[in-house]
Design an enzyme around this catalytic site. Sequence first.
Site, mmCIF file in Angstrom:
data_model
loop_
_atom_site.group_PDB
_atom_site.id
_atom_site.type_symbol
_atom_site.label_atom_id
_atom_site.label_comp_id
_atom_site.label_asym_id
_atom_site.label_seq_id
_atom_site.Cartn_x
_atom_site.Cartn_y
_atom_site.Cartn_z
ATOM 1 N N HIS A 127 0.987 -1.152 -0.023
ATOM 2 C CA HIS A 127 0.135 -0.038 0.107
ATOM 3 C C HIS A 127 0.827 1.143 -0.031
ATOM 4 O O HIS A 127 1.910 1.384 0.828
ATOM 5 C CB HIS A 127 -0.891 -0.063 1.218
ATOM 6 C CG HIS A 127 -1.817 1.098 1.108
ATOM 7 N ND1 HIS A 127 -1.738 2.191 2.032
ATOM 8 C CD2 HIS A 127 -3.159 1.207 0.440
ATOM 9 C CE1 HIS A 127 -2.842 2.747 2.126
ATOM 10 N NE2 HIS A 127 -3.633 2.322 1.153
ATOM 11 N N MET A 186 -8.340 9.903 -7.332
ATOM 12 C CA MET A 186 -9.891 9.025 -7.124
ATOM 13 C C MET A 186 -9.888 7.661 -6.807
ATOM 14 O O MET A 186 -8.832 6.990 -7.603
ATOM 15 C CB MET A 186 -10.838 9.367 -8.016
ATOM 16 C CG MET A 186 -10.277 9.189 -9.593
ATOM 17 S SD MET A 186 -11.683 9.713 -10.772
ATOM 18 C CE MET A 186 -12.806 8.288 -10.714
ATOM 19 N N LYS A 237 -19.247 2.061 -15.224
ATOM 20 C CA LYS A 237 -18.126 2.850 -15.789
ATOM 21 C C LYS A 237 -17.059 2.743 -14.525
ATOM 22 O O LYS A 237 -15.834 2.455 -15.065
ATOM 23 C CB LYS A 237 -18.534 4.016 -15.872
ATOM 24 C CG LYS A 237 -19.350 4.600 -17.155
ATOM 25 C CD LYS A 237 -19.744 5.913 -17.175
ATOM 26 C CE LYS A 237 -20.996 6.038 -18.203
ATOM 27 N NZ LYS A 237 -21.299 7.546 -18.287
#
Length: 362
Positions: A127, A186, A237
């Site tokens: 991460h 995002m 999407k």
Amino acid sequence: MTTQAPDADRRVLVRPAWLEATVSAVFTAVGFDPGDSAKIAGALVEADLRGVSSHGVMLVPMYVERLNAGGVTRERDLDIVHDAGAAMVVDARGGMGQLSSPQAMGHAIERSGRYGIGLVSVRNAHHFGAASRWAMQAARAGRLGIAMSNTTPLMPAPGGAERIVGNNPLAIAVPTDAGPEIVLDMALSAVALGKIRLASSAGRPIPETWATDSQGVPTTDPEQAVLGMLLPAAGHKGFGLALMIDVLTGVLSGGGWGDQVRPLYREPGRPNDCAHMFLAIDPELLGGIEGFKERSSALAARVRRSATAPGIDRLHLPGEIEAERAEHQRRNGVLIEKSGLDGLLATAHAVGAVVPAGGVLN
């Protein structure tokens, strides 16, 4: 069912330098070189400064648990697996993403200066926190920067009832010559899982559009959401783009993809095995950096001066609110969740880290 905590119990104002020193002390106490500890701390605190608390110091207890259990290593140097000039594949050897990522993006930046484009694919990674930090590293070097990662599966396919793909974050940073970089950052779910974990630790409900329970039913209970599935941003999407990021990271690098990427909050002794991709584009390739920055600044100005809807007095570019929040919080103190501060201090105590005095401002 989670019980909502009063606002006054949720957030604490602390000195950014104190917060960074405390986090750094924790990682030094668990075996990192002080310089590397400072890099990890800087990345985590920057996320809190920008208001992305799900990728900030709340992660410290989980990182330390995984370090102690062997699920993440103390390796810092990348192994170059394949070098094709403009493109490289590297192995992070299970090390902290906050140490491997600046090296990988550094390679991408350097190669873009030679070839116009530099692409670095990273396997056997861990991460890396907020993707924006690594995209902005390129933008601050005058490049257009892109950073992405895959994660353990968290979202179903449209119409499905099984976790099949991660919420796979994507960040793009664009340099300008007026104001902050334009920064899109995002995850491909409606929200990052870290935000749900943050709500759970703070005793706050979540919107029902964020996640489902284990049966696929939308829920406002963050504890049930953690056991269930995240909902993709923009439906099919968001799912489709997340799937393509799995290809560009894990499948392309020969690293983990799909359920080969292990959860961060379970099985702490097993490698996370996520994969990253970093891309730097030198605008000199397409006519010169100054011309590019002038055009990107003109685009930014056009967005800011566009017509507003009733009741709206200002428009923002992607990343602008976060940049302004970070500047304000560096001067006036950074707000973090009380639960996050408690977790950090408990971890510091457990590992014998020396915590500086005088950090809390309220």
